[in-house]
Design an enzyme around this catalytic site. Structure first.
Site, PDB file in Angstrom:
ATOM      1  CG  ASP A 119      -2.002  -1.008   1.166  1.00  0.00           C
ATOM      2  OD1 ASP A 119      -2.086  -1.696   0.120  1.00  0.00           O
ATOM      3  OD2 ASP A 119      -2.761  -1.128   2.141  1.00  0.00           O
ATOM      4  CD  GLN A 166       6.752  -1.263  -2.876  1.00  0.00           C
ATOM      5  OE1 GLN A 166       5.959  -2.204  -2.773  1.00  0.00           O
ATOM      6  NE2 GLN A 166       7.963  -1.417  -3.377  1.00  0.00           N
ATOM      7  CE1 TYR A 167      -2.704   1.803  -6.712  1.00  0.00           C
ATOM      8  CE2 TYR A 167      -3.265   3.424  -5.018  1.00  0.00           C
ATOM      9  CZ  TYR A 167      -3.538   2.810  -6.228  1.00  0.00           C
ATOM     10  OH  TYR A 167      -4.633   3.183  -6.962  1.00  0.00           O
ATOM     11  CG  ASP A 168      -0.740   5.000  -0.108  1.00  0.00           C
ATOM     12  OD1 ASP A 168      -1.656   4.709  -0.915  1.00  0.00           O
ATOM     13  OD2 ASP A 168      -0.778   4.724   1.108  1.00  0.00           O
ATOM     14  CB  SER A 188     -36.356  -8.555 -10.213  1.00  0.00           C
ATOM     15  OG  SER A 188     -37.633  -8.893 -10.678  1.00  0.00           O
ATOM     16  CE  LYS A 228     -30.162 -12.894  -5.414  1.00  0.00           C
ATOM     17  NZ  LYS A 228     -30.127 -11.682  -4.614  1.00  0.00           N
ATOM     18  NE  ARG A 243     -33.557  -4.512 -10.785  1.00  0.00           N
ATOM     19  CZ  ARG A 243     -34.771  -4.559 -10.247  1.00  0.00           C
ATOM     20  NH1 ARG A 243     -34.996  -3.932  -9.123  1.00  0.00           N
ATOM     21  NH2 ARG A 243     -35.740  -5.211 -10.845  1.00  0.00           N
ATOM     22  CE  LYS A 264     -32.887 -13.831  -2.310  1.00  0.00           C
ATOM     23  NZ  LYS A 264     -33.582 -12.949  -1.414  1.00  0.00           N
ATOM     24  CB  CYS A 311     -31.047   4.767  34.180  1.00  0.00           C
ATOM     25  SG  CYS A 311     -30.296   5.614  35.582  1.00  0.00           S
TER      26      CYS A 311
HETATM   27  S1  IVH Z   1     -27.622 -11.558 -12.658  1.00  0.00           S
HETATM   28  C1  IVH Z   1     -31.969 -10.709 -14.519  1.00  0.00           C
HETATM   29  N1  IVH Z   1     -25.760 -12.339 -11.045  1.00  0.00           N
HETATM   30  O1  IVH Z   1     -29.387 -10.103  -7.309  1.00  0.00           O
HETATM   31  C2  IVH Z   1     -31.124 -10.493 -13.342  1.00  0.00           C
HETATM   32  N2  IVH Z   1     -27.416 -10.848 -10.196  1.00  0.00           N
HETATM   33  O2  IVH Z   1     -32.189 -10.591  -6.698  1.00  0.00           O
HETATM   34  C3  IVH Z   1     -29.686 -10.483 -13.730  1.00  0.00           C
HETATM   35  N3  IVH Z   1     -27.064 -10.226  -7.849  1.00  0.00           N
HETATM   36  O3  IVH Z   1     -30.692  -7.265  -8.905  1.00  0.00           O
HETATM   37  C4  IVH Z   1     -28.844 -10.352 -12.553  1.00  0.00           C
HETATM   38  N4  IVH Z   1     -25.220 -11.376  -7.549  1.00  0.00           N
HETATM   39  O4  IVH Z   1     -28.356  -7.099  -7.909  1.00  0.00           O
HETATM   40  C5  IVH Z   1     -26.865 -11.590 -11.178  1.00  0.00           C
HETATM   41  N5  IVH Z   1     -24.006 -13.100  -9.745  1.00  0.00           N
HETATM   42  C6  IVH Z   1     -25.108 -12.355  -9.876  1.00  0.00           C
HETATM   43  C7  IVH Z   1     -25.629 -11.586  -8.819  1.00  0.00           C
HETATM   44  C8  IVH Z   1     -26.789 -10.851  -9.016  1.00  0.00           C
HETATM   45  C9  IVH Z   1     -26.093 -10.548  -6.989  1.00  0.00           C
HETATM   46  C10 IVH Z   1     -28.217  -9.363  -7.509  1.00  0.00           C
HETATM   47  C11 IVH Z   1     -28.566  -8.330  -8.525  1.00  0.00           C
HETATM   48  C12 IVH Z   1     -30.045  -8.500  -8.792  1.00  0.00           C
HETATM   49  C13 IVH Z   1     -30.478  -9.249  -7.591  1.00  0.00           C
HETATM   50  C14 IVH Z   1     -31.727 -10.027  -7.873  1.00  0.00           C
END
Ligand code: IVH
Length: 593
Positions: free
Chosen positions: A33, A35-37, A82, A115, A136, A366, A478
């Protein structure tokens, strides 16, 4: 300017970009860090000397000067859709069935990704330069957060292949327009540091890294965003427009379909704007034929792509990968809330299409919030610096999401009553996004005989004074201004790093000072003599003198630190700075109405 200086500026910019890339994209840092700085400081000094050489894509230009009034609205040319969710293997198999039916074949494979639990963002590069970043929003329109996103060092301001000002060598493979989509996130370590600092300054802590990320992106002052250590992973493309002469791929259907049917124009050398990416529309322009290769290409262009991306040819493999990460995720320095499973081939995505809201070629899996069962051994009531009483469960130690949990918050007495958690109860503790575990449920069937409902205290557990309830009845306080427990918390806060910064004044010493009656208010700290301290536990003559010296030193702190240190409700570091700036002196502030 000297030719040497001009060359040095170009060299330094390239070096800094190269090291950003090594660090953020390849995760193979080559320099410290420090050297970078040093490289950065040299570039800054040269640019200060030759301001006419400063370009917007210089690494020194990530942080803009003035705060914004508000964010402009951006319309997404390709909607940001989504995703549908699944929660177990059975639902994943049902998704796979739909894909098989939709394609009418067994010949497909998946890409399985983490995710990332952050905030979705769209980055627009034109001729290799980052021109816009947008949230988004509702999927159709989002906020223009370009100035904030420019401060994220993991986000390249220029794509690899594009080099510095003057004679730009436009790489043939560089798209005219490339919209990159991905997730901005805050590493868990950065989140913990931020919350610690905020608590010390008397500011509210963020509940989890996602909230901290969203809050940091929505700051109107990008100089603060720059200090938040945000990071980024790219996971898709949106709008893509290749140069006519460059790498151009068409859908398997042949002729590139465009939204408005324009054809490429010779004079710009560009293809008309094509729309594709996530939306899976027919005839899109793309970086490659399949998602895995798109990600590889993004990485070649200098964008950070998460390293844990795998292909899977059967749903069984997908499930195995997902199950593995449900545990392995504890080792990551960022939060993931599940997995994303995507059909790899882009032409197959087109066949599957979307439901309007979400694509049919992708699904999220999930994770259940990580929970563990343990027993409440006792319940403490803590007194905060403003007198708020908080119930805290002491637990039989249990392993949860990679750490041993011994205590969990019960938040407030309302929550405690709702749960009816008692000493001896077997309870469920959970870590969902949040870092501090919480008690989320009780198993009444395992309750031993003779337990008692936890009574809301009528008296302060420390000083015995009567307590008062807030209007909503949620908080119990209190109200004894001389409560020693409150005094201890207030003194510790006063001495905290964000306030008067008296390092020698730790908890053990503060407790003794209050317990023996040497300190009854802030002013008493400044009356302490070394001879007062020497009789205390673990206090040699030398350290006593150091403490007195450190307290004396703190008189030189800025006014706002002192004001913040008083621990007045609603007056944290930021308000204290405003007050100090406006009134200038403690006397003037005390005279204000
Ligand atoms: S692909 C059509 N890839 O998850 C959707 N999304 O619950 C294309 N997310 O709004 C998104 N990791 O913000 C994709 N590896 C990943 C992801 C990812 C997190 C989020 C993204 C999306 C949300 C949906």
């Amino acid at each position: 300017m000297g030719k040497d200086a001009a060359q040095r500026i170009l060299f330094l910019r390239d070096e800094i970009r190269r090291h950003d890339h090594l660090y953020y994209v390849l995760a193979e840092p080559r320099i410290s860090d420090r050297q970078y700085d040093r490289l950065f400081a040299e570039l800054k000094a040269l640019e200060a000397e030759y301001p006419e050489r400063v370009t917007p894509d210089s690494p020194t230009q990530r942080v803009s000067g003035r705060p914004l009034e508000e964010f402009a609205t951006v319309r997404h040319t390709v909607p940001m859709l989504s995703m549908d969710n699944t929660y177990n293997a059975e639902e994943l198999r049902a998704f796979d069935e739909r894909v098989r039916k939709g394609l009418g074949s067994d010949d497909y494979e998946y890409v399985v990704e983490l995710k990332i639990d952050g905030v979705a963002i769209s980055l627009r590069y034109e001729d290799g330069l980052l021109v816009r970043a947008a949230t988004r929003g509702d999927g159709q329109t989002g906020d223009d957060v370009t100035v904030n996103v420019r401060t994220i060092r993991a986000v390249p301001l220029t794509l690899a292949g594009l080099r510095d000002e003057g004679q730009r060598t436009r790489d043939e493979g560089l798209p005219a327009v490339l919209e990159v989509r991905g997730e901005v996130y805050m590493p868990t370590s950065a989140f913990e540091k931020l919350n610690k600092a905020r608590t010390e300054r008397g500011e509210p802590a963020f509940a989890n890294p996602r909230n901290a990320t969203a809050g940091s992106l929505k700051l109107l002052d990008a100089r603060i965003t720059a200090q938040r250590n945000l990071a980024f992973f790219a996971y898709a493309t949106g709008e893509v427009e290749m140069k006519a002469s460059g790498l151009r791929r068409q859908a398997s259907g042949g002729r590139p379909a465009t939204r408005d049917g324009e054809m490429a124009t010779k004079d710009t050398g560009r293809m008309p704007v094509l729309h594709g990416g996530d939306a899976g529309e027919a005839g899109m322009t793309r970086l490659a034929e399949d998602h895995f290769t798109v990600l590889t290409r993004l990485k070649e262009l200098g964008l950070p792509v998460n390293p844990h991306i795998e292909k899977a040819s059967t749903i069984d493999e997908v499930i195995e990968i997902c199950n593995g990460w449900a545990h392995q995720r504890a080792d990551l320095d960022y939060q993931i809330d599940g997995m994303v499973i995507k059909v790899n081939r882009l032409d197959q995505r087109e066949v599957l299409g979307t439901t309007g809201r979400a694509p049919k070629w992708c699904i999220s899996y999930k994770f259940a919030a990580e929970q563990a069962e343990t027993v409440i051994e006792s319940i403490d009531v803590q007194v905060g610096k403003t007198g708020t009483l908080t119930p805290v469960a002491n637990l039989r130690p249990v392993l949860l999401a990679g750490t041993t949990v011994k205590r969990a918050s019960l938040h407030n007495f309302d929550e405690l009553r709702r749960l009816d958690a008692r000493v001896g109860d077997t309870v469920l503790v959970e870590k969902a996004g949040e870092i501090i575990p919480r008690v989320v449920g009780v198993r009444p069937e395992l309750r031993p005989h003779g337990t008692k409902e936890f009574a809301v205290p009528h008296k302060c557990p420390e000083c015995g004074s009567p307590v008062q309830k807030d209007e909503g009845g949620v908080y119990v306080r209190c109200i004894n201004a001389r409560c020693p427990a409150q005094l201890k918390e207030r003194l510790l806060y006063f001495a905290g790093r964000g306030q008067m910064d008296i390092e020698q004044l730790g908890r053990a010493l503060v407790e003794q000072l209050v317990d023996v009656g040497l300190v009854k208010d802030f002013a008493d700290l400044y009356r302490l003599k070394a001879s007062d301290l020497e009789p205390l536990e673990r206090m040699a003559a030398r350290s006593a003198a150091n403490v007195v010296e450190a307290i004396e030193q703190s008189k030189t702190r800025e006014l706002w630190r002192f004001v913040a240190g008083l621990g007045i409700r609603h007056v944290g570091g930021q308000s204290a700075q405003i007050l100090a700036e406006r009134f200038g002196s403690l006397e003037a502030l005390m005279e204000a109405d």
